[in-house]
Write a protein that holds these residues in place. Sequence first.
Motif, PDB file in Angstrom:
ATOM      1  N   HIS A 363       0.861  -1.181   0.000  1.00 53.23           N
ATOM      2  CA  HIS A 363       0.000   0.000   0.000  1.00 53.23           C
ATOM      3  C   HIS A 363       0.897   1.230   0.000  1.00 53.23           C
ATOM      4  CE1 HIS A 363      -3.573  -2.420   0.995  1.00 53.23           C
ATOM      5  NE2 HIS A 363      -2.751  -3.109   1.769  1.00 53.23           N
ATOM      6  N   ILE A 364       0.838   2.013  -1.059  1.00 57.42           N
ATOM      7  CA  ILE A 364       1.697   3.188  -1.157  1.00 57.42           C
ATOM      8  C   ILE A 364       0.949   4.318  -1.848  1.00 57.42           C
ATOM      9  CG2 ILE A 364       2.779   2.238  -3.255  1.00 57.42           C
ATOM     10  CD1 ILE A 364       5.353   3.719  -2.376  1.00 57.42           C
ATOM     11  N   ARG A 365       0.812   5.418  -1.159  1.00 52.98           N
ATOM     12  CA  ARG A 365       0.157   6.618  -1.693  1.00 52.98           C
ATOM     13  C   ARG A 365      -1.226   6.327  -2.257  1.00 52.98           C
ATOM     14  NH1 ARG A 365       5.091   9.889  -4.736  1.00 52.98           N
ATOM     15  NH2 ARG A 365       6.536   9.851  -2.990  1.00 52.98           N
ATOM     16  N   GLY A 366      -1.968   5.509  -1.539  1.00 52.85           N
ATOM     17  CA  GLY A 366      -3.339   5.220  -1.931  1.00 52.85           C
ATOM     18  C   GLY A 366      -3.494   4.173  -3.014  1.00 52.85           C
ATOM     19  N   GLU A 367      -2.387   3.597  -3.490  1.00 49.19           N
ATOM     20  CA  GLU A 367      -2.448   2.589  -4.531  1.00 49.19           C
ATOM     21  C   GLU A 367      -2.023   1.227  -3.963  1.00 49.19           C
ATOM     22  OE1 GLU A 367      -3.642   3.014  -7.505  1.00 49.19           O
ATOM     23  OE2 GLU A 367      -3.837   5.194  -7.444  1.00 49.19           O
ATOM     24  N   ASN A 368      -2.548   0.174  -4.571  1.00 51.91           N
ATOM     25  CA  ASN A 368      -2.161  -1.187  -4.212  1.00 51.91           C
ATOM     26  C   ASN A 368      -1.245  -1.743  -5.294  1.00 51.91           C
ATOM     27  OD1 ASN A 368      -3.872  -1.061  -1.974  1.00 51.91           O
ATOM     28  ND2 ASN A 368      -5.606  -1.838  -3.145  1.00 51.91           N
ATOM     29  N   VAL A 369      -0.064  -2.171  -4.892  1.00 48.87           N
ATOM     30  CA  VAL A 369       0.930  -2.675  -5.837  1.00 48.87           C
ATOM     31  C   VAL A 369       1.252  -4.118  -5.480  1.00 48.87           C
ATOM     32  CG1 VAL A 369       3.300  -2.433  -6.687  1.00 48.87           C
ATOM     33  CG2 VAL A 369       1.928  -0.387  -6.197  1.00 48.87           C
ATOM     34  N   TYR A 370       1.198  -4.994  -6.497  1.00 45.05           N
ATOM     35  CA  TYR A 370       1.578  -6.391  -6.295  1.00 45.05           C
ATOM     36  C   TYR A 370       2.981  -6.619  -6.853  1.00 45.05           C
ATOM     37  CZ  TYR A 370      -3.158  -7.390  -4.881  1.00 45.05           C
ATOM     38  OH  TYR A 370      -4.342  -7.392  -4.199  1.00 45.05           O
ATOM     39  N   PRO A 371       3.860  -7.267  -6.090  1.00 45.09           N
ATOM     40  CA  PRO A 371       5.222  -7.511  -6.575  1.00 45.09           C
ATOM     41  C   PRO A 371       5.274  -8.218  -7.921  1.00 45.09           C
ATOM     42  CG  PRO A 371       5.088  -7.992  -4.227  1.00 45.09           C
ATOM     43  CD  PRO A 371       3.685  -7.731  -4.697  1.00 45.09           C
ATOM     44  N   THR A 372       4.300  -9.083  -8.215  1.00 47.35           N
ATOM     45  CA  THR A 372       4.319  -9.792  -9.497  1.00 47.35           C
ATOM     46  C   THR A 372       4.148  -8.837 -10.673  1.00 47.35           C
ATOM     47  OG1 THR A 372       1.961 -10.263  -9.172  1.00 47.35           O
ATOM     48  CG2 THR A 372       3.522 -12.012  -8.626  1.00 47.35           C
ATOM     49  N   GLU A 373       3.468  -7.695 -10.455  1.00 44.93           N
ATOM     50  CA  GLU A 373       3.327  -6.717 -11.531  1.00 44.93           C
ATOM     51  C   GLU A 373       4.688  -6.135 -11.910  1.00 44.93           C
ATOM     52  OE1 GLU A 373      -0.761  -4.362 -11.148  1.00 44.93           O
ATOM     53  OE2 GLU A 373       0.347  -4.311  -9.263  1.00 44.93           O
ATOM     54  N   VAL A 374       5.508  -5.865 -10.901  1.00 42.58           N
ATOM     55  CA  VAL A 374       6.847  -5.323 -11.149  1.00 42.58           C
ATOM     56  C   VAL A 374       7.699  -6.366 -11.863  1.00 42.58           C
ATOM     57  CG1 VAL A 374       8.925  -4.365 -10.074  1.00 42.58           C
ATOM     58  CG2 VAL A 374       6.655  -3.807  -9.141  1.00 42.58           C
ATOM     59  N   ASP A 375       7.631  -7.600 -11.388  1.00 37.67           N
ATOM     60  CA  ASP A 375       8.404  -8.690 -11.990  1.00 37.67           C
ATOM     61  C   ASP A 375       8.027  -8.867 -13.456  1.00 37.67           C
ATOM     62  OD1 ASP A 375      10.170 -10.784 -12.179  1.00 37.67           O
ATOM     63  OD2 ASP A 375       8.941 -12.215 -11.082  1.00 37.67           O
ATOM     64  N   ASN A 376       6.736  -8.917 -13.724  1.00 34.05           N
ATOM     65  CA  ASN A 376       6.263  -9.120 -15.087  1.00 34.05           C
ATOM     66  C   ASN A 376       6.744  -7.999 -16.010  1.00 34.05           C
ATOM     67  OD1 ASN A 376       4.751 -10.479 -17.109  1.00 34.05           O
ATOM     68  ND2 ASN A 376       3.063  -9.049 -16.830  1.00 34.05           N
ATOM     69  N   TYR A 377       6.697  -6.757 -15.521  1.00 33.87           N
ATOM     70  CA  TYR A 377       7.112  -5.630 -16.354  1.00 33.87           C
ATOM     71  C   TYR A 377       8.616  -5.650 -16.610  1.00 33.87           C
ATOM     72  CZ  TYR A 377       8.039  -0.975 -18.080  1.00 33.87           C
ATOM     73  OH  TYR A 377       8.475   0.066 -18.854  1.00 33.87           O
ATOM     74  N   LEU A 378       9.406  -5.823 -15.566  1.00 40.91           N
ATOM     75  CA  LEU A 378      10.861  -5.739 -15.725  1.00 40.91           C
ATOM     76  C   LEU A 378      11.382  -6.777 -16.715  1.00 40.91           C
ATOM     77  CD1 LEU A 378      12.102  -5.050 -12.088  1.00 40.91           C
ATOM     78  CD2 LEU A 378      12.102  -3.472 -14.012  1.00 40.91           C
ATOM     79  N   ARG A 379      10.800  -7.943 -16.738  1.00 40.85           N
ATOM     80  CA  ARG A 379      11.297  -8.991 -17.635  1.00 40.85           C
ATOM     81  C   ARG A 379      10.994  -8.696 -19.100  1.00 40.85           C
ATOM     82  NH1 ARG A 379      13.570 -12.862 -14.815  1.00 40.85           N
ATOM     83  NH2 ARG A 379      13.059 -12.975 -12.583  1.00 40.85           N
ATOM     84  N   SER A 380      10.214  -7.649 -19.349  1.00 40.12           N
ATOM     85  CA  SER A 380       9.966  -7.227 -20.731  1.00 40.12           C
ATOM     86  C   SER A 380      10.861  -6.059 -21.138  1.00 40.12           C
ATOM     87  CB  SER A 380       8.494  -6.814 -20.892  1.00 40.12           C
ATOM     88  OG  SER A 380       8.220  -5.611 -20.170  1.00 40.12           O
ATOM     89  N   VAL A 381      11.687  -5.565 -20.210  1.00 44.35           N
ATOM     90  CA  VAL A 381      12.514  -4.378 -20.467  1.00 44.35           C
ATOM     91  C   VAL A 381      13.874  -4.793 -21.024  1.00 44.35           C
ATOM     92  CG1 VAL A 381      13.683  -2.409 -19.382  1.00 44.35           C
ATOM     93  CG2 VAL A 381      11.347  -3.010 -18.699  1.00 44.35           C
ATOM     94  N   GLU A 382      14.263  -4.167 -22.095  1.00 40.41           N
ATOM     95  CA  GLU A 382      15.576  -4.438 -22.686  1.00 40.41           C
ATOM     96  C   GLU A 382      16.688  -4.054 -21.713  1.00 40.41           C
ATOM     97  OE1 GLU A 382      17.984  -3.566 -26.887  1.00 40.41           O
ATOM     98  OE2 GLU A 382      16.323  -2.255 -26.263  1.00 40.41           O
ATOM     99  N   HIS A 383      17.690  -4.876 -21.619  1.00 37.57           N
ATOM    100  CA  HIS A 383      18.873  -4.685 -20.773  1.00 37.57           C
ATOM    101  C   HIS A 383      18.619  -4.954 -19.290  1.00 37.57           C
ATOM    102  CE1 HIS A 383      20.811  -3.178 -24.319  1.00 37.57           C
ATOM    103  NE2 HIS A 383      20.047  -2.096 -24.387  1.00 37.57           N
ATOM    104  N   TYR A 384      17.425  -5.478 -18.939  1.00 36.82           N
ATOM    105  CA  TYR A 384      17.203  -5.916 -17.554  1.00 36.82           C
ATOM    106  C   TYR A 384      18.112  -7.107 -17.277  1.00 36.82           C
ATOM    107  CZ  TYR A 384      14.789  -8.240 -13.627  1.00 36.82           C
ATOM    108  OH  TYR A 384      14.487  -8.862 -12.441  1.00 36.82           O
ATOM    109  N   GLY A 385      18.767  -7.102 -16.107  1.00 36.68           N
ATOM    110  CA  GLY A 385      19.789  -8.097 -15.815  1.00 36.68           C
ATOM    111  C   GLY A 385      19.323  -9.349 -15.116  1.00 36.68           C
ATOM    112  N   GLY A 386      18.000  -9.471 -14.841  1.00 35.09           N
ATOM    113  CA  GLY A 386      17.497 -10.737 -14.324  1.00 35.09           C
ATOM    114  C   GLY A 386      17.094 -10.761 -12.867  1.00 35.09           C
ATOM    115  N   GLU A 387      17.417  -9.731 -12.080  1.00 31.21           N
ATOM    116  CA  GLU A 387      17.034  -9.744 -10.663  1.00 31.21           C
ATOM    117  C   GLU A 387      16.786  -8.307 -10.211  1.00 31.21           C
ATOM    118  OE1 GLU A 387      15.373 -10.909  -8.107  1.00 31.21           O
ATOM    119  OE2 GLU A 387      16.501 -12.777  -8.407  1.00 31.21           O
TER     120      GLU A 387
END
Length: 462
Positions: A363-387
């Motif tokens: 819960h941050i600034r009135g929004e709900n964030v799930y860690p899997t959303e971050v994981d899913n997005y980062l793995r689509s980003v070019e030059h992401y190093g895997g962790e």
Amino acid sequence: MEDWHFPAAYDQSYLPDPLSPYWFPHRETMDPEERNAAVLERLREVMEYAYATSPFYRRTWDAVDLEPADITSFEAFEQVPVVTKDEMRASQHDHPPFGDYLCVDESEIHHIHGTSGTTGMPTAFAIGRRDWQVIADNHARILWGMGVRPGDTVFVAALFSLYLGSWGALAGAERLHCRSLPFGAGAQGMTARAVTWLARTRPKAFYATPSYALRLAEVAEQEKIDPREFGLQVMFFSGEPGASVPTVRRAIEDAFGATVIDCGTMAEMTPFMSASATAGTPDGMLLWQDIVWHEVCDPTTFRTVPFGAEGTPVYTHLERTSQPMIRLASNDLTRWVMEDNPCGRTYPKLPDGVYGRIDDMIHIRGENVYPTEVDNYLRSVEHYGGEHRIVVRRTGSMDEMIVRAECTLADGQRAEFERRTGAGLQSLLGVRVTVESVDADTLERAEHKSRRVVDEREHTRR
């Protein structure tokens, strides 16, 4: 319905027709309404058993003036109070070591597993000898649905300790008459040895957590071995979200060239593989409703939500006699649908798997964030190093979110990566995100389950 009786006792000599995609053709493909009618009778039967043998359930239901005979419809079953992990722990505290919901004599216990207890008193899972055999049959049936067959080699790369996942996968493989390789995981240097054993034995099937599979692929590449050389055809996962997260799923498929199968509910609900994809329906997870009754419920009222809606899974054992769970609230989050499945099974489905825990939600600034959303997005980003790591901290009266992400670019070339990735995450999540890049292979890899969230606000509250 094949072998439909309580307590369950399956024929240990039985194996399906080798050409059949189904273990129990009728049970798996029958009209859902017909199956549900049989399940409703079983729910009453299980409740009558628990009421007679468990002071915990008798006390809980007497408190709301409820008797098993009252369960004449699924709407009535939704009036049964949910039970929680906290209540299970309290029961074991007051009635050590297994709680007053055990339901069998302690002399019948065959396996003891449990939680680590790192955040409090551990929970003990006591599984009777009859139940262990039933679990093996259930898991063998689900492995058959994944395409695993007698004589195939199954490589179990998960902790052999209190953790139930590895033992449940092993029990199913053994019942299916597979060659079982209980390799384990977690010890220093073990992943490099796993690479050697996988290359040497070339198993058909592999079980672990998604995080461990990604780590295994990295180590194989460091050893100059293409993970596809292992020859894996089926990789099935539990223990954490990931196998139904699109980019994680694709990363595993691309690395190993195998079919990725998501499965798993909760250790308390073993046979935990009662939610599982199949070879014919490899996406999401089917709910094998004749093994465990799965509901998806509103997390406040615990009434079932309609198909298509989001809620929290609530589980009820249909065959366990030792520590049966009756309406166990999972605190997970998912969405369910009822549609035609390509494999022909007539079960409901979690199309996105179980994609997070309500108490893992940030819960941050009135929004709900799930860690899997971050994981899913980062793995689509070019030059992401895997962790990566997600750090949430409070500066003055404001919360801020920092994503520390590995990057394969050199130091002087990372500013655009940080800007672009931060903007993409902000657009996705609805909160401002600061991205800090670090060198590839800097952050610790998971040897079992990933731990990617660091909430520093917990420290500032103390």
